[in-house]
Design an enzyme around this catalytic site. Structure first.
Site, short mmCIF file in Angstrom:
data_model
loop_
_atom_site.label_atom_id
_atom_site.label_comp_id
_atom_site.label_asym_id
_atom_site.label_seq_id
_atom_site.Cartn_x
_atom_site.Cartn_y
_atom_site.Cartn_z
N GLY A 148 0.83 -1.20 0.00
CA GLY A 148 0.00 0.00 0.00
C GLY A 148 0.86 1.25 0.00
N SER A 149 0.45 2.24 0.76
CA SER A 149 1.11 3.55 0.71
C SER A 149 2.59 3.51 1.04
CB SER A 149 0.38 4.53 1.62
OG SER A 149 -0.89 4.82 1.06
#
Length: 196
Positions: free
Chosen positions: A52-53
């Site tokens: 993810g981020s």
């Protein structure tokens, strides 16, 4: 209700020494009833997840290393972008804004990461993911270590580049993720995680 779970890996970025690693839930070696196959696993090296981020750090680091951007490069950041048949958007709705590289990383902009991924292109982004150790075992010598999942560029679709640029479409172990941030902390020099 589901039991809470988590993994922590503490690594010296200069030497690669794993100073601590713990996962929960765990077992009590003095209580045989608490020992199950599931609890004997080591999620830090056996379980994989999409970063993810946190994967945006690789995209930004790659573009900086390739001299495509600097921390002060200014981007026009829309809330959403349509690429082929998919619309990608940031986590929170916002008007189009102007942000530096540092700013788009601070707010974790998906559309900003996509723009940086496009500057790199598929082959270069893939090459940097591999340089950071994605898609291969860290060779920590911990039993059952997974290599994670990173498909070769020939298997990417038209939406793989934008997805991978913001940390989805590939999977890592907690040990690999720790190694990525240790590499950043070690001024870009990657050292192999080791328990000995």
């Amino acid at each position: 209700s589901r039991a809470k779970s988590g993994t922590v890996v503490v690594m010296d970025p200069k030497t690669g020494h794993i100073l601590a690693q713990a996962s929960a839930p765990t077992f009590d070696p003095n209580n045989s009833a608490s020992i199950t196959l599931d609890r004997l696993r080591n999620p830090a090296v056996q379980d994989v997840y999409e970063p993810g981020s946190t994967g945006k750090v690789i995209t930004v680091a790659a573009a900086m290393e390739e001299k495509k951007i600097s921390p002060d490069t200014i981007f026009t950041i829309p809330y959403s972008m349509k690429i082929y048949d998919r619309t990608f958007h940031d986590h929170e709705k916002h008007p189009t804004q102007r942000l530096t590289t540092t700013g788009l990383l601070a707010v974790s902009s998906n559309t900003g990461a996509i723009q940086i991924g496009n500057m790199l292109g598929q082959d270069t982004l893939y090459e940097y993911l591999r340089k950071f150790g994605i898609g291969e075992s860290t060779d920590s010598k911990l039993p059952g270590e997974s290599a994670g999942i990173l498909h070769p560029v020939k298997d990417w679709s038209g939406t793989s580049l934008p997805t991978i640029a913001f940390g989805q479409g590939y999977s890592v172990t907690a040990m690999q993720a720790t190694s990525v941030f240790a590499t950043i902390a070690n001024d870009g020099v990657r050292v192999k995680p080791t328990i000995l």
